[in-house]
Scaffold this motif. Structure first.
Motif, PDB file in Angstrom:
ATOM      1  N   TYR A  26      35.895  64.441  14.071  1.00 48.00           N
ATOM      2  CA  TYR A  26      35.463  63.052  14.234  1.00 48.00           C
ATOM      3  C   TYR A  26      35.863  62.516  15.606  1.00 48.00           C
ATOM      4  O   TYR A  26      35.091  61.776  16.249  1.00 48.00           O
ATOM      5  CB  TYR A  26      36.063  62.198  13.113  1.00 48.00           C
ATOM      6  CG  TYR A  26      35.680  60.742  13.200  1.00 48.00           C
ATOM      7  CD1 TYR A  26      34.439  60.313  12.730  1.00 48.00           C
ATOM      8  CD2 TYR A  26      36.558  59.798  13.747  1.00 48.00           C
ATOM      9  CE1 TYR A  26      34.085  58.970  12.812  1.00 48.00           C
ATOM     10  CE2 TYR A  26      36.217  58.467  13.828  1.00 48.00           C
ATOM     11  CZ  TYR A  26      34.971  58.057  13.364  1.00 48.00           C
ATOM     12  OH  TYR A  26      34.629  56.731  13.452  1.00 48.00           O
ATOM     13  N   GLU A  37      26.883  51.956  12.408  1.00 48.78           N
ATOM     14  CA  GLU A  37      27.906  52.213  11.381  1.00 48.78           C
ATOM     15  C   GLU A  37      28.949  53.161  11.960  1.00 48.78           C
ATOM     16  O   GLU A  37      28.636  54.077  12.717  1.00 48.78           O
ATOM     17  CB  GLU A  37      27.295  52.852  10.123  1.00 48.78           C
ATOM     18  CG  GLU A  37      26.353  51.935   9.358  1.00 48.78           C
ATOM     19  CD  GLU A  37      25.895  52.570   8.067  1.00 48.78           C
ATOM     20  OE1 GLU A  37      26.759  53.044   7.294  1.00 48.78           O
ATOM     21  OE2 GLU A  37      24.675  52.619   7.832  1.00 48.78           O
ATOM     22  N   LYS A  38      30.196  52.911  11.511  1.00 49.86           N
ATOM     23  CA  LYS A  38      31.286  53.750  11.996  1.00 49.86           C
ATOM     24  C   LYS A  38      32.441  53.670  11.007  1.00 49.86           C
ATOM     25  O   LYS A  38      33.023  52.615  10.790  1.00 49.86           O
ATOM     26  CB  LYS A  38      31.732  53.270  13.387  1.00 49.86           C
ATOM     27  CG  LYS A  38      32.762  54.148  14.057  1.00 49.86           C
ATOM     28  CD  LYS A  38      33.073  53.617  15.456  1.00 49.86           C
ATOM     29  CE  LYS A  38      34.125  54.467  16.136  1.00 49.86           C
ATOM     30  NZ  LYS A  38      34.487  53.935  17.478  1.00 49.86           N
ATOM     31  N   GLU A  97      34.691  59.906   8.731  1.00 46.93           N
ATOM     32  CA  GLU A  97      33.652  60.109   7.726  1.00 46.93           C
ATOM     33  C   GLU A  97      32.231  59.940   8.262  1.00 46.93           C
ATOM     34  O   GLU A  97      31.367  60.768   7.965  1.00 46.93           O
ATOM     35  CB  GLU A  97      33.863  59.132   6.544  1.00 46.93           C
ATOM     36  CG  GLU A  97      35.082  59.404   5.713  1.00 46.93           C
ATOM     37  CD  GLU A  97      35.188  58.462   4.534  1.00 46.93           C
ATOM     38  OE1 GLU A  97      34.228  57.686   4.299  1.00 46.93           O
ATOM     39  OE2 GLU A  97      36.228  58.481   3.836  1.00 46.93           O
ATOM     40  N   LEU A  98      31.973  58.874   9.038  1.00 45.34           N
ATOM     41  CA  LEU A  98      30.588  58.522   9.328  1.00 45.34           C
ATOM     42  C   LEU A  98      30.453  57.941  10.735  1.00 45.34           C
ATOM     43  O   LEU A  98      31.326  57.198  11.204  1.00 45.34           O
ATOM     44  CB  LEU A  98      30.091  57.495   8.302  1.00 45.34           C
ATOM     45  CG  LEU A  98      28.630  57.030   8.436  1.00 45.34           C
ATOM     46  CD1 LEU A  98      27.666  58.174   8.186  1.00 45.34           C
ATOM     47  CD2 LEU A  98      28.365  55.876   7.466  1.00 45.34           C
ATOM     48  N   VAL A 133      26.911  56.414  12.976  1.00 41.98           N
ATOM     49  CA  VAL A 133      25.464  56.202  13.037  1.00 41.98           C
ATOM     50  C   VAL A 133      25.151  55.383  14.278  1.00 41.98           C
ATOM     51  O   VAL A 133      25.768  54.334  14.505  1.00 41.98           O
ATOM     52  CB  VAL A 133      24.933  55.460  11.779  1.00 41.98           C
ATOM     53  CG1 VAL A 133      23.422  55.282  11.876  1.00 41.98           C
ATOM     54  CG2 VAL A 133      25.312  56.208  10.507  1.00 41.98           C
ATOM     55  N   THR A 138      22.576  60.208  12.536  1.00 40.84           N
ATOM     56  CA  THR A 138      23.591  59.991  11.508  1.00 40.84           C
ATOM     57  C   THR A 138      24.448  61.246  11.393  1.00 40.84           C
ATOM     58  O   THR A 138      23.914  62.354  11.173  1.00 40.84           O
ATOM     59  CB  THR A 138      22.962  59.669  10.139  1.00 40.84           C
ATOM     60  OG1 THR A 138      22.147  58.505  10.264  1.00 40.84           O
ATOM     61  CG2 THR A 138      24.031  59.442   9.098  1.00 40.84           C
ATOM     62  N   GLU A 160      27.600  62.743   9.239  1.00 36.82           N
ATOM     63  CA  GLU A 160      28.504  62.629   8.086  1.00 36.82           C
ATOM     64  C   GLU A 160      29.470  63.813   8.113  1.00 36.82           C
ATOM     65  O   GLU A 160      29.058  64.965   8.317  1.00 36.82           O
ATOM     66  CB  GLU A 160      27.718  62.627   6.776  1.00 36.82           C
ATOM     67  CG  GLU A 160      26.840  61.401   6.603  1.00 36.82           C
ATOM     68  CD  GLU A 160      26.157  61.377   5.246  1.00 36.82           C
ATOM     69  OE1 GLU A 160      26.576  62.174   4.364  1.00 36.82           O
ATOM     70  OE2 GLU A 160      25.235  60.571   5.058  1.00 36.82           O
TER      71      GLU A 160
END
Length: 350
Positions: free
Chosen positions: A151, A200-201, A205-206, A208, A226, A228
């Protein structure tokens, strides 16, 4: 003209000879000699005329050597080639068209290039209309690093030029107002700029982000990325990265060009570059099968590898057995003499 003169002279001589014969019989001999001379002259001229063909002949007009103003016509025999074939109508038209095009090349060539460009553009438009405006690509791969480290590599935007394909520089514009999101400004190797908005952040985990423009309607194409991240089942030290891209291309011509390049080509390039950044030269990419994306565990991959190795060993055993059968068949073809020679062979002394 010689022929008409000779004929006229002959007729005059014959008429005079006939009149003289009626008046004086002694002048008949002289008249007959004159007639014979005139007749020979006429026959000679006629023979010359008969030898000359009258079809497709060429005439050369020149001044006569006589004192009068009569013109002399010289008839020339044409040369015929029985093997020569006349050109076809198509070849004649093509030759004329080629000569005309060379004479008007200054405006025919641009017109041909314009027509060719129009045809290619229309072909791209027609084929691009067959594809949908939106396309979705789903891929997954495994990185032999913990999820936190993977990440951090994804959100370290300043390091993108060191591994991301075609990226020369990245700058981050932080949000200054409430409701705004941070933006990424990427520049490629030729200086073109692309702005992405981080929508998104979620830590570890994620992540976008998608293409940003003040007037989205003016965009020719847009992409949403995206990422993941989750630990691999059975081995938390390895991480599974899921990548989903949503591409939207409005122009049909541009859409077909992207289809030729491949809607998933940029995804595979990014996976290869990111894996190489983490020390993996040939990453294994997983694709959806019947609408489901399943990532096997390490135990499943080990069993699969053993099964493939067993199949390879079985194939090698089958090849050895086939080779032995072939050799035995060759020995049988040699007959009894070969068997007797093998039985009667004396042992070698040590």
């Amino acid at each position: 003209m010689h022929l008409s003169k000779s004929c006229l002279l002959g007729l005059v001589v014959v008429a005079l000879g006939s009149t003289a014969a009626l008046a004086d019989p002694s002048a008949a001999s002289q008249a007959s000699s004159a007639v014979s001379a005139a007749t020979s002259s006429v026959s000679h001229s006629a023979a010359g005329v008969q030898k000359t063909p009258l079809v497709n002949s060429q005439a050369v007009v020149g001044d006569s050597d006589d004192d009068d103003d009569d013109q002399e016509i010289e008839i020339v025999e044409p040369v015929y080639d029985p093997d020569a074939k006349p050109p076809s109508l198509l070849v004649s038209y093509a030759t004329q068209a080629a000569s005309w095009s060379r004479a008007n090349i200054w405006w025919t060539l641009p017109m041909i290039l314009a027509m060719l460009s129009f045809n290619v553009a229309y072909l791209f438009y027609a084929l691009g209309s067959m594809h949908s405006e939106e396309s979705v690509t789903v891929r997954a791969f495994v990185v032999r690093k913990p999820a936190a480290e993977v990440y951090e590599s994804l959100v370290d935007f300043a390091a993108y030029p060191s591994w991301k394909p075609g990226c020369a520089s990245v700058s981050v514009i932080e949000a200054t107002k409430e409701g705004e999101n941070a933006r990424l400004v990427e520049k490629d190797l030729v200086g073109r700029q692309a702005i992405f908005e981080i929508t998104e952040k979620v830590d570890n985990e994620l992540l976008v982000y998608k293409t940003f423009h003040k007037n989205p309607e003016k965009l020719w194409a847009s992409t949403e990325w995206t990422f993941e991240i989750e630990p691999r089942e059975g081995n938390p030290d390895h991480t599974v990265v899921y990548i989903v891209t949503k591409d939207r291309v409005w122009l049909s011509i541009h859409r077909y060009a992207v289809a030729l390049y491949g809607f998933d080509a940029k995804v595979h390039k990014l996976i290869e570059a990111f894996s190489l950044h983490h020390g993996i030269k040939k990453p294994k990419v997983f694709r959806p099968v019947e609408g489901q994306l399943v990532i096997p565990t390490e135990a499943d991959e080990a069993r699969e590898a053993v099964r493939y190795s067993d199949n390879d060993d079985d194939d090698e055993d089958d090849d050895d057995a086939a080779e032995a059968d072939t050799k035995e068949a060759e020995v049988r073809k040699r007959g009894k003499s070969n068997k007797s020679s093998l039985r009667n062979r004396k042992p070698q002394r040590k």
